[in-house]
Design a protein around this motif. Structure first.
Motif, PDB file in Angstrom:
ATOM      1  N   ALA A  19       1.035  -1.142  -0.025  1.00 58.48           N
ATOM      2  CA  ALA A  19      -0.279  -0.298  -0.019  1.00 58.48           C
ATOM      3  C   ALA A  19       0.916   1.457   0.132  1.00 58.48           C
ATOM      4  CB  ALA A  19      -0.618  -0.036   1.294  1.00 58.48           C
ATOM      5  N   ALA A  20       1.452   1.094   1.418  1.00 62.06           N
ATOM      6  CA  ALA A  20       3.253   2.414   0.565  1.00 62.06           C
ATOM      7  C   ALA A  20       3.877   2.684  -0.144  1.00 62.06           C
ATOM      8  CB  ALA A  20       3.914   2.118   1.955  1.00 62.06           C
ATOM      9  N   GLU A  21       3.811   1.802  -0.789  1.00 65.00           N
ATOM     10  CA  GLU A  21       4.505   1.434  -2.544  1.00 65.00           C
ATOM     11  C   GLU A  21       3.304   2.025  -3.529  1.00 65.00           C
ATOM     12  OE1 GLU A  21       5.631  -1.141  -5.763  1.00 65.00           O
ATOM     13  OE2 GLU A  21       5.335  -2.299  -4.347  1.00 65.00           O
ATOM     14  N   ARG A  23       0.920   4.534  -3.156  1.00 68.51           N
ATOM     15  CA  ARG A  23       0.675   5.507  -2.718  1.00 68.51           C
ATOM     16  C   ARG A  23       2.544   6.761  -3.255  1.00 68.51           C
ATOM     17  NH1 ARG A  23      -1.217   3.795   2.033  1.00 68.51           N
ATOM     18  NH2 ARG A  23       1.428   3.923   3.645  1.00 68.51           N
ATOM     19  N   GLU A  24       3.137   5.792  -2.917  1.00 74.50           N
ATOM     20  CA  GLU A  24       4.548   6.402  -3.035  1.00 74.50           C
ATOM     21  C   GLU A  24       4.886   6.919  -4.784  1.00 74.50           C
ATOM     22  OE1 GLU A  24       7.896   5.805  -1.361  1.00 74.50           O
ATOM     23  OE2 GLU A  24       7.030   5.793   0.941  1.00 74.50           O
ATOM     24  N   GLU A  26       2.782   5.631  -7.726  1.00 77.35           N
ATOM     25  CA  GLU A  26       1.399   6.130  -8.579  1.00 77.35           C
ATOM     26  C   GLU A  26       0.642   6.707  -8.236  1.00 77.35           C
ATOM     27  OE1 GLU A  26      -0.049   2.285  -9.926  1.00 77.35           O
ATOM     28  OE2 GLU A  26       1.950   1.351  -9.924  1.00 77.35           O
ATOM     29  N   GLY A  27       0.756   7.259  -6.215  1.00 77.28           N
ATOM     30  CA  GLY A  27       0.054   8.766  -5.981  1.00 77.28           C
ATOM     31  C   GLY A  27      -1.495   8.150  -5.499  1.00 77.28           C
ATOM     32  N   HIS A  28      -1.632   6.596  -5.619  1.00 73.23           N
ATOM     33  CA  HIS A  28      -2.630   5.756  -5.099  1.00 73.23           C
ATOM     34  C   HIS A  28      -3.516   5.121  -3.909  1.00 73.23           C
ATOM     35  CE1 HIS A  28      -3.077   4.508  -9.890  1.00 73.23           C
ATOM     36  NE2 HIS A  28      -2.989   6.448  -9.759  1.00 73.23           N
ATOM     37  N   GLU A  29      -4.730   5.183  -3.412  1.00 71.99           N
ATOM     38  CA  GLU A  29      -4.566   4.779  -2.307  1.00 71.99           C
ATOM     39  C   GLU A  29      -5.116   2.969  -2.457  1.00 71.99           C
ATOM     40  OE1 GLU A  29      -3.873   5.301   0.706  1.00 71.99           O
ATOM     41  OE2 GLU A  29      -2.804   6.611   0.006  1.00 71.99           O
ATOM     42  N   LYS A  30      -5.210   2.062  -2.220  1.00 71.62           N
ATOM     43  CA  LYS A  30      -5.247   1.403  -3.281  1.00 71.62           C
ATOM     44  C   LYS A  30      -6.269   0.101  -1.122  1.00 71.62           C
ATOM     45  CE  LYS A  30      -3.383   0.186  -6.368  1.00 71.62           C
ATOM     46  NZ  LYS A  30      -3.919   0.783  -7.579  1.00 71.62           N
ATOM     47  N   THR A  32      -7.084  -2.171   1.105  1.00 69.69           N
ATOM     48  CA  THR A  32      -6.089  -2.699   1.624  1.00 69.69           C
ATOM     49  C   THR A  32      -6.905  -4.572   1.694  1.00 69.69           C
ATOM     50  OG1 THR A  32      -6.390  -2.078   3.910  1.00 69.69           O
ATOM     51  CG2 THR A  32      -5.242  -1.772   2.852  1.00 69.69           C
ATOM     52  N   TYR A  86       9.547  -2.371  -1.947  1.00 73.33           N
ATOM     53  CA  TYR A  86       9.387  -1.049  -1.014  1.00 73.33           C
ATOM     54  C   TYR A  86      10.270  -1.570   0.035  1.00 73.33           C
ATOM     55  CZ  TYR A  86       7.598   2.073   2.066  1.00 73.33           C
ATOM     56  OH  TYR A  86       6.715   2.471   3.240  1.00 73.33           O
TER      57      TYR A  86
END
Length: 124
Positions: A19-21, A23-24, A26-30, A32, A86
């Motif tokens: 999830a952090a990857e 965000r960093e 692609e700027g996406h919130e996945k 969980t 990550y």
């Protein structure tokens, strides 16, 4: 620092890293819940994907990488694709990602893979 294959008890940490990857990179919130389902399926069935974790001196996961295999009929073998990687920010810049990539490369070589490849998001 040591690298080992991820196990089912690493699920929560690998979900957090993935999830952090997203965000960093692609700027996406996945979601969980979906990540958890997908990663759990792969941890239970390595034909889907494989995961590795980098452990610090306290035996805590600080990074992860995953790979999947793609069959090539032209070459009668598998290309291995790095799907995700990550490393916690405080461990970056120390050359530690190479330990994860070396583990994937070693396993690919042991399984007679054709080549290790990397997915990169077009905006990354």
């Amino acid at each position: 620092m040591k690298v080992r294959r991820a196990e089912l008890n690493d699920l929560d940490q690998v979900v957090e890293f993935t999830a952090a990857e997203a965000r960093e990179a692609e700027g996406h919130e996945k979601d969980t819940r979906i990540l958890r389902d997908g990663i759990k399926a792969a941890l239970e069935d390595r034909s889907i994907a494989m995961y590795w974790v980098l452990m610090n001196q306290n035996n805590e996961p600080v990074g992860s990488a995953s790979a999947l295999k793609e069959w090539s009929d032209w070459s009668a073998g598998y290309y291995w694709w790095i799907q995700s990687m990550y490393l916690k920010p405080e461990y970056r810049g120390q050359g530690l990602m190479s330990a994860l990539l070396d583990a994937v490369q070693s396993e690919m070589t042991a399984q007679h893979g054709l080549e290790l490849r990397l997915y990169v998001h077009k905006d990354n």
